[in-house]
Design an enzyme around this catalytic site. Structure first.
Site, short mmCIF file in Angstrom:
data_model
loop_
_atom_site.label_atom_id
_atom_site.label_comp_id
_atom_site.label_asym_id
_atom_site.label_seq_id
_atom_site.Cartn_x
_atom_site.Cartn_y
_atom_site.Cartn_z
N GLU A 23 2.54 6.94 5.42
CA GLU A 23 2.58 8.40 5.53
C GLU A 23 3.79 8.94 6.28
OE1 GLU A 23 -0.09 7.01 9.06
OE2 GLU A 23 0.25 6.42 6.98
N ASN A 24 4.98 8.35 6.11
CA ASN A 24 6.16 8.90 6.74
C ASN A 24 6.24 10.39 6.45
OD1 ASN A 24 7.09 6.02 7.04
ND2 ASN A 24 7.25 6.23 4.83
N GLY B 274 0.80 -1.21 0.00
CA GLY B 274 0.00 0.00 0.00
C GLY B 274 0.82 1.25 0.00
N HIS C 255 -2.58 12.79 5.90
CA HIS C 255 -1.87 12.36 7.11
C HIS C 255 -0.77 13.34 7.51
CE1 HIS C 255 -3.48 8.50 8.18
NE2 HIS C 255 -3.22 7.93 7.03
N GLU D 299 -2.79 9.86 1.82
CA GLU D 299 -1.50 9.93 2.51
C GLU D 299 -1.11 11.38 2.81
OE1 GLU D 299 -0.26 7.28 3.69
OE2 GLU D 299 -1.63 5.97 2.60
#
Length: 883
Positions: free
Chosen positions: A293-294, A290, A330, A327
């Protein structure tokens, strides 16, 4: 009015929940294993990978704030060998260093009491580079153009795997600044959360030092390194890059343009501009399936980020946009503001799911985002609208509240499910609809501004929304977030223009479910008039002055997370009014009707009577809802004597729409026509339509000679149909194509086509691929799931998996570890298989798998019961309706 005793108990429960609702974030009261007396403030970490044996060595220094005197330091570490430790420059003896692998803790016994104040910890350690997406992992891939086999590195730390990379306080509330240094080969590009601060050549490669991060949670760290290219742009002060393996960066052009558009939207919506100097979107060819969201360095599986206009479908384009929007949301909801503990994971994922869909719908209204048939995150899940996927599981005995108790690392990894993501998303959409878009946005802005660079609980969000709306949002929300399940509202007309509404818990395959009560933000409308709202706070409510001869629709646009059951007269009026309803309301009626059938509250004639009365249309969402039901029933009838007759009936429902669209695009056709055409081809092929099968085979032969002859939108369904009815020669051809291509989307299409094969011998050949290195680890394991779902032979898939479980689980990331084995039983409808799963789990699976086992056992039992229950109803339907 006298309140019945059961209703009184339910009301008491709700009021007790409100009284006991969690408090706003308080560090000292936040759950977790780690003591709160010591808090890390800054880490400086240096990592040196060894690519010859896939290990790494590391060192770190950590600035500590000791809040009260301690005799030992307790932090997290897993699969790390601690070689040395010192505190304030004084080295600890090895006997003072203890690790507890079961609890994933590192304990450092101090020679004397460590006083309150600032101190420094230094550690030296070694670890391993994993095959699966846990901690630091490696990926083997085939380079674009040259075809050379290469290797690269990536990280995956959520939920609790940063501790596999460096010893740390690996709980979300322990925010700190992280400064990473890494040694990599000289021709590699290394990427982390922040820009490169310095770079210098050293023996064996180069040392890359990154700037320190803002204060953030440990699981948001990232490192990706390899032979990488990038393209870039700028939005205000923010550098945006799309990074991919060499030769593929230009395939990120669409993602780069979309990222710029989304970033501007979020900067405005949240009222706080994106705070980091750069935002990297990183495509990696394996490790997990997938995106993650670093902060400042989001990682994506390649197919979720790269778009090739020559071979990628319109569906891929939409999926990329939605994943980007999720993402990037986030970066605020999850990164800038982070849930305090994993029991509030939905604050991250439910919100990002809602915000991502809202943003995507804003810029792409033609995609019908809220109604799109969502591809599941893994192939074992039933395909459906996001909200429906959540409601499907939430009506069962195995469900859980959005806000669930999380005590262990394994439980944290299991929390990433449809309830957390999709029910969370659906509730927020319902709440926004009730409060109003502007008021809701104002509350979100207050929440972000008040808690940036900190952590929160759900109470913090409700407080901000209550302040913005002047409504008791917490009292409304408590039932939706702290209770399992959801309600069904039954509607009964009375002669005087009054409509009686009654709520009860909606359940499927769940006898004697405890009664519950919700505060329901109802929306309703007499068809053709403006919608109105009603907050239903008790078991019953009433609407006044509803004309007896006018259709009344509840749950406008399907935005509410509840079912509606109409009395016969109201249903007939709605059927007559179908041409006046928008597609969202029609799909909502269809979804509710099928759910009532599954729950045993209605005969199947309710659903099929509705779809037979729908006006002719090529609305994507409406037709895909029908396809979803037909495919589910067709799968349930494997081995049944009635399957062929049902297939003829099902084809008769879909053929008129396909006849309108045809095989080839027409000038000025609707925006979603391509996606619907693809869905119909796939569905009709699955339903054994001879015309479609012949058409797919013919187009496949042309494709082999001239690949550009097959439109990107049609490649997946045409190849799937060809694979489904393949002989060995055709199977081998598809396999050879999959081996040769460097296109991630083409490769995905070829191997998924192999998984559709129904010939048992070919099924076994497909399954064997999962044990090779032909596919990235995450794709390889899902090949088994695809076979279980699409081949009609879940028994063969399970026997293969059972014999090779150790090798398969070695490729599974942390999020999938507890559900992988149970998920392979999802497609059985025989009670005996439920018992087999329970026996297998008892002997072979970890205790943390128990909730997943229970869900799948429930699904098998539901399918078995449902198949028996509707047998006579189905026979009457197909004998009267089959063409």
């Amino acid at each position: 009015m006298r309140v019945p005793f059961v209703a009184f108990l339910v009301l008491f429960l709700i009021r007790s929940l409100v009284a006991a609702v969690e408090n706003p974030f308080n560090f000292n009261e936040t759950p977790g294993k780690l003591p709160k007396e010591v808090v890390p403030t800054e880490y400086a970490i240096r990592i040196v990978p060894n690519l010859d044996n896939f290990t790494f060595s590391g060192s770190e220094s950590v600035k500590l704030n000791v809040r009260s005197p301690v005799h030992q330091l307790v932090l997290n570490a897993l699969e790390l060998k601690i070689e040395a430790a010192s505190v304030d420059g004084k080295e600890l003896p090895l006997s003072a260093i203890k690790t507890d692998n079961e609890k994933e803790l590192l304990m450092l016994k101090l020679p004397s009491e460590l006083a309150a104040g600032d101190h420094a910890l230094t550690l030296r350690f070694t670890g391993k580079i994993n095959q699966q997406g846990q901690g630091l992992f490696y990926m083997r891939y085939q380079e674009q153009g040259s075809g050379a086999r290469k290797v690269m590195l990536g990280t995956q730390f959520e939920a609790t795997d940063a501790r596999r990379f460096f010893p740390c306080w690996d709980e979300p509330a322990f925010r700190a600044r992280f400064q990473l240094t890494v040694v990599v080969p000289e021709n590699w590009l290394a990427v982390s959360n922040m820009p490169v601060e310095s770079e210098q050549k050293i023996a064996g490669g180069k040392e890359v030092r990154f700037a320190p991060t803002p204060r953030m949670s440990s699981y948001l760290n990232v490192l990706v390194a390899g032979e990488l290219d990038f393209i870039e742009s700028q939005v205000g002060p923010t550098q945006i890059r799309v990074i991919a393996t060499k030769g593929k960066a230009e395939l990120g052009r669409y993602a780069l343009e979309a990222s710029a558009e989304i970033l501007k939207y979020y900067n405005d919506y949240f009222g706080v501009p994106y705070p980091l100097p750069k935002l990297d979107q990183i495509a990696i060819p394996g490790g997990f399936g997938g995106a993650m969201e670093n902060w400042g360095g989001i990682t994506y599986y390649e197919s979720r980020l790269l778009f090739d206009s020559k071979s990628s479908s319109g569906e891929t384009k939409q999926n990329i946009y939605e994943v980007l929007a999720h993402e990037m949301a986030h970066m605020w909801f999850g990164d800038l503001v982070t849930m305090a503990w994993w029991d509030n994971l939905w604050l991250n994922e439910g919100f990002a799911s809602w915000m991502g869909s809202k943003c995507t719908a804003h810029f792409n209204p033609q995609w019908e985002v809220w109604l799109a048939r969502e591809l599941p995150r893994d192939p074992t899940r039933r395909i459906g609208i996001a909200k429906e996927a959540a409601m499907e599981g939430d009506g069962r005995s195995t469900t859980h509240p959005i806000q669930q108790r999380v005590a262990t690392e394994a439980e944290a990894n299991s929390a990433f499910d449809d309830i957390t993501y999709k029910k969370g998303q659906s509730f927020l959409r319902m709440l926004e609809s009730f409060l109003g878009e502007d008021v809701f946005r104002d509350g979100i802005r207050q929440y972000i501004a008040a808690h940036e660079y900190s952590n929160t609980t759900t109470a913090d969000l409700w407080n901000a929304l209550s302040e913005a709306s002047n409504k008791s949002v917490g009292e409304i929300a408590v039932g939706w977030t702290q209770l399992p399940g959801f309600p069904v509202v039954t509607l009964k007309r009375e002669a005087d223009g009054k409509v009686q509404l009654t709520q009860e818990r909606f359940t499927v395959n769940f006898k004697n479910a405890p009664p519950l009560l919700w505060q329901i933000p109802l929306t309703y409308s007499v068809v053709g008039e403006r919608p109105a709202t009603l907050l239903m706070t008790d078991k019953t409510a009433a609407l006044e002055n509803i004309p007896a001869d006018r259709a009344l629709k509840l749950n406008i646009n399907g935005a509410g997370n509840y079912r509606v059951e109409y009395d016969d007269g109201s249903w007939e009026l709605l059927l007559k009014a179908l041409p006046k309803l928008g597609v969202e309301d029609r799909v909502n009626l269809m979804s509710d009707a099928w759910a009532l059938v599954e729950a045993g509250r209605a005969q199947i004639s309710l659903y099929f009577g509705l779809i037979e009365k729908l006006p002719a249309s090529t609305d994507l969402a409406e037709r895909e809802q029908i396809i979803n039901v037909l495919e589910f029933v067709n799968g349930l009838l494997v081995g049944s004597s009635e399957r062929e007759r049902f297939q003829r009936y099902a084809r008769s429902l879909l053929h008129p729409t396909f006849a309108t669209l045809g095989w080839e695009p027409k000038p000025n056709e609707p925006p979603n026509a391509g996606r619907l055409r693809a869905s119909l081809i796939g569905a009709l092929g699955y339903l054994n339509d001879p015309e479609i099968i012949a058409g797919c085979r013919e187009r496949f032969q042309r494709y082999l000679a001239r690949p550009e002859s097959l439109l990107p939108d049609l490649r997946a369904p045409v190849l799937a149909v060809v694979g489904r009815y393949a002989d060995e020669k055709t199977w081998n051809t598809l396999h050879e194509l999959g081996l040769k291509t460097t296109s991630i989307e083409d490769q995905q299409n070829y191997y998924e086509a192999l998984a559709c094969a129904t010939d048992p011998n070919l099924v076994k050949k497909t399954l064997a691929i999962a044990l090779t290195d032909e596919l990235p680890t995450s794709r390889a394991i899902f090949l088994v799931s695809r076979v279980a779902r699409d081949s009609g032979h879940p028994d063969i898939a399970w026997e293969f998996a059972k014999a090779n479980m150790k090798a398969l689980l070695a490729k599974v990331d942390a999020a999938g570890a507890n559900r992988y084995a149970p998920s392979l039983f999802t497609f059985f409808s025989d009670d005996a298989l439920a018992n087999e799963l329970k026996n297998y789990a008892e002997k072979n699976l970890a205790p943390a798998s128990a909730p997943e086992v229970a869900k799948v056992v429930d699904e098998i039992q539901f399918r078995a019961e449902f198949r028996k229950r509707f047998a006579s109803q189905l026979q009457a339907l197909i004998h009267s309706g089959a063409k």
